[in-house]
Design an enzyme around this catalytic site. Structure first.
Site, PDB file in Angstrom:
ATOM      1  N   CYS A 136      -6.434   2.378   5.177  1.00  0.00           N
ATOM      2  CA  CYS A 136      -7.092   1.197   5.735  1.00  0.00           C
ATOM      3  C   CYS A 136      -6.577   1.000   7.163  1.00  0.00           C
ATOM      4  O   CYS A 136      -5.645   1.687   7.604  1.00  0.00           O
ATOM      5  CB  CYS A 136      -6.803  -0.036   4.877  1.00  0.00           C
ATOM      6  SG  CYS A 136      -5.081  -0.603   4.946  1.00  0.00           S
TER       7      CYS A 136
ATOM      8  N   HIS B  71       0.828  -1.200   0.000  1.00  0.00           N
ATOM      9  CA  HIS B  71       0.000   0.000   0.000  1.00  0.00           C
ATOM     10  C   HIS B  71       0.866   1.255   0.000  1.00  0.00           C
ATOM     11  O   HIS B  71       1.999   1.253   0.479  1.00  0.00           O
ATOM     12  CB  HIS B  71      -0.933   0.003   1.213  1.00  0.00           C
ATOM     13  CG  HIS B  71      -2.127  -0.873   1.039  1.00  0.00           C
ATOM     14  ND1 HIS B  71      -3.221  -0.838   1.882  1.00  0.00           N
ATOM     15  CD2 HIS B  71      -2.416  -1.827   0.114  1.00  0.00           C
ATOM     16  CE1 HIS B  71      -4.126  -1.707   1.492  1.00  0.00           C
ATOM     17  NE2 HIS B  71      -3.662  -2.327   0.425  1.00  0.00           N
TER      18      HIS B  71
ATOM     19  N   GLU C 164       0.801   4.004   1.697  1.00  0.00           N
ATOM     20  CA  GLU C 164       1.258   4.509   2.986  1.00  0.00           C
ATOM     21  C   GLU C 164       2.519   3.795   3.454  1.00  0.00           C
ATOM     22  O   GLU C 164       3.437   4.417   3.999  1.00  0.00           O
ATOM     23  CB  GLU C 164       0.160   4.343   4.040  1.00  0.00           C
ATOM     24  CG  GLU C 164      -1.128   5.103   3.723  1.00  0.00           C
ATOM     25  CD  GLU C 164      -2.139   4.276   2.963  1.00  0.00           C
ATOM     26  OE1 GLU C 164      -3.349   4.462   3.191  1.00  0.00           O
ATOM     27  OE2 GLU C 164      -1.715   3.439   2.124  1.00  0.00           O
TER      28      GLU C 164
ATOM     29  N   CYS D 213      -2.739   0.221   7.430  1.00  0.00           N
ATOM     30  CA  CYS D 213      -1.877   1.380   7.184  1.00  0.00           C
ATOM     31  C   CYS D 213      -2.015   2.417   8.300  1.00  0.00           C
ATOM     32  O   CYS D 213      -1.040   3.074   8.672  1.00  0.00           O
ATOM     33  CB  CYS D 213      -2.201   1.991   5.832  1.00  0.00           C
ATOM     34  SG  CYS D 213      -1.745   0.926   4.435  1.00  0.00           S
TER      35      CYS D 213
END
Length: 218
Positions: A121, A84, A86, A124
């Protein structure tokens, strides 16, 4: 160039754009069509699977000669394991801090600002919270275009954890979109054109985020 033509072109970008490959994270700027497509602040956005972070890092004392870093991150899809956005940023920033720490005065902090196409999410969000627990000299601000699965209890919990960790959470306003356009988009001199429901979507998303941060039971 005719302004109506530019508006129609911008609206067309919301429906379709050509997938382009990047060399690596971080990138300096976003393509114009990517920005319109991925940062359109729909309440329910389908087919927008990627997440983008427009970031800048600065010192909290502006008189210090600390470099101002800015750029764009996207999800890592290839050639390595998927990650992801992040997590890509945090991994990169850990290495940057080794150099930047030498330029901080006692009591000085970093101010990290993210403008995100999706909110984090829970995984993260937890990663950001852990980073802040391990690095007391960092402040974090997050502005999001859309909320990721805002009805999901676990993702709502992630946003509250960020809030409780001192992260400033906001929905992107029209001024934020225009700032990102001017700062992080390869706009080639074209002005930013807000979409018709931008302010309406902002109000609705702001109310949803406020409810998430204040409601501890869901």
């Amino acid at each position: 160039m005719d302004l109506q033509y530019l508006r129609e072109e911008a609206e067309a970008w919301l429906e379709y754009y050509i997938k382009k490959s990047w060399t690596r994270n971080p990138m300096e700027q976003l393509y114009r069509d990517y920005f319109y497509f991925h940062f359109y602040n729909l309440h329910n956005a389908s087919l927008r699977f990627g997440c983008y972070i427009c970031y800048h890092v600065e010192g909290t004392q502006t008189h210090l000669p600390m470099p101002f870093k800015k750029g764009v991150f996207e999800n890592q899809f290839y050639p390595k394991k998927r990650r992801h956005t992040e997590l890509c940023f945090i991994s990169w920033f850990r290495n940057q801090k080794k150099f930047l720490d030498k330029m901080l005065s006692p009591g000085e902090k970093y101010r990290v600002t993210w403008y995100m196409s999706w909110s984090p999410c829970i995984n993260c969000a937890n990663a950001v919270v852990r980073f802040l627990e391990e690095n007391e000299n960092a402040d974090w601000r997050i502005f999001v275009a859309r909320l990721y699965y805002s009805n999901s209890p676990e993702h709502r919990l992630g946003l509250r954890r960020l809030h409780h960790a001192g992260v400033q959470m906001n929905i992107m306003s029209s001024e934020d979109f225009e700032y990102c356009w001017e700062t992080f988009v390869d706009h080639q001199g074209t002005p930013f054109f807000p979409w018709d429901d931008m302010d309406e979507n902002y109000e609705r998303l702001s109310m949803t985020l406020e409810d998430i941060l204040q409601n501890q039971e869901n």
